[in-house]
Write a protein that holds these residues in place. Structure first.
Motif, PDB file in Angstrom:
ATOM      1  N   LEU A 135     -23.636  33.552  49.120  1.00 37.81           N
ATOM      2  CA  LEU A 135     -24.599  32.996  48.170  1.00 37.81           C
ATOM      3  C   LEU A 135     -25.586  32.068  48.890  1.00 37.81           C
ATOM      4  N   LYS A 136     -25.064  31.251  49.776  1.00 37.78           N
ATOM      5  CA  LYS A 136     -25.914  30.330  50.523  1.00 37.78           C
ATOM      6  C   LYS A 136     -26.935  31.087  51.364  1.00 37.78           C
ATOM      7  N   GLU A 137     -26.521  32.240  51.871  1.00 41.19           N
ATOM      8  CA  GLU A 137     -27.397  33.035  52.728  1.00 41.19           C
ATOM      9  C   GLU A 137     -28.298  33.984  51.938  1.00 41.19           C
ATOM     10  N   GLY A 138     -28.240  33.912  50.593  1.00 39.08           N
ATOM     11  CA  GLY A 138     -29.192  34.672  49.800  1.00 39.08           C
ATOM     12  C   GLY A 138     -28.669  35.892  49.064  1.00 39.08           C
ATOM     13  N   ALA A 139     -27.343  36.054  48.966  1.00 34.21           N
ATOM     14  CA  ALA A 139     -26.806  37.174  48.182  1.00 34.21           C
ATOM     15  C   ALA A 139     -27.371  37.111  46.764  1.00 34.21           C
ATOM     16  N   PRO A 140     -27.550  38.260  46.123  1.00 36.18           N
ATOM     17  CA  PRO A 140     -28.098  38.260  44.757  1.00 36.18           C
ATOM     18  C   PRO A 140     -27.291  37.353  43.827  1.00 36.18           C
TER      19      PRO A 140
END
Length: 154
Positions: A19-24
């Motif tokens: 999530l932190k790295e941009g997962a949807p």
């Protein structure tokens, strides 16, 4: 509270990292919300698969948990069952969706605790990392190392 175990702790951390790295992330999407992202990690299903399965019954994660049946063949119940088998409790899913577990929240400074929003990616990430840390501490408390007798060098 969840049963502390390495697999669950790591799943929480992997989910938070993704999530932190941009997962949807989309709080209103059953496969892309707080529980949905953790479900992806624990079940290896896609967000769209999870959402499709959840839509076979009405409601958000709270309602799905309320209607959960261990012996049902509904796919969302199978997903929830896999999450429970990973060490989660039904209440954990409700708390995760709303970022509301008092034991996790107590670990945040008061000003951060009061400002956490259940549908803000960064808050979800912080909550998952803190929950993983809490579970890790509880797991480590249970580990008993044998006491070695003092060695003599005579």
């Amino acid at each position: 509270m969840a049963r502390p175990n390495p697999d669950l702790i790591n799943a929480l951390r992997r989910t938070a990292k993704k999530l932190k790295e941009g997962a949807p992330y989309q709080w209103g999407h059953m496969g892309g919300c707080n529980c949905g992202n953790l479900a992806q990690e624990l079940t290896k299903l896609s967000k769209d698969q999870i959402h499709t399965y959840a839509m076979q019954r009405y409601g958000d994660w709270n309602e799905q948990v309320d209607d959960y049946c261990q012996t049902s063949s509904l796919p969302i119940d199978i997903i929830i069952n896999e999450m429970l088998n990973a060490g989660l409790m039904l209440e954990d899913l409700k708390h995760l969706e709303k970022l509301s577990d008092k034991q996790v929240l107590a670990r945040f400074p008061v000003e951060k605790r009061l400002a956490l929003k259940h549908n803000v990616r960064d808050d979800v990430v912080a909550y998952m990392y803190e929950w993983a840390n809490l579970l890790e501490e509880r797991l480590l408390e249970k580990i008993q190392l044998p006491v070695l007798e003092e060695l003599s060098f005579a």
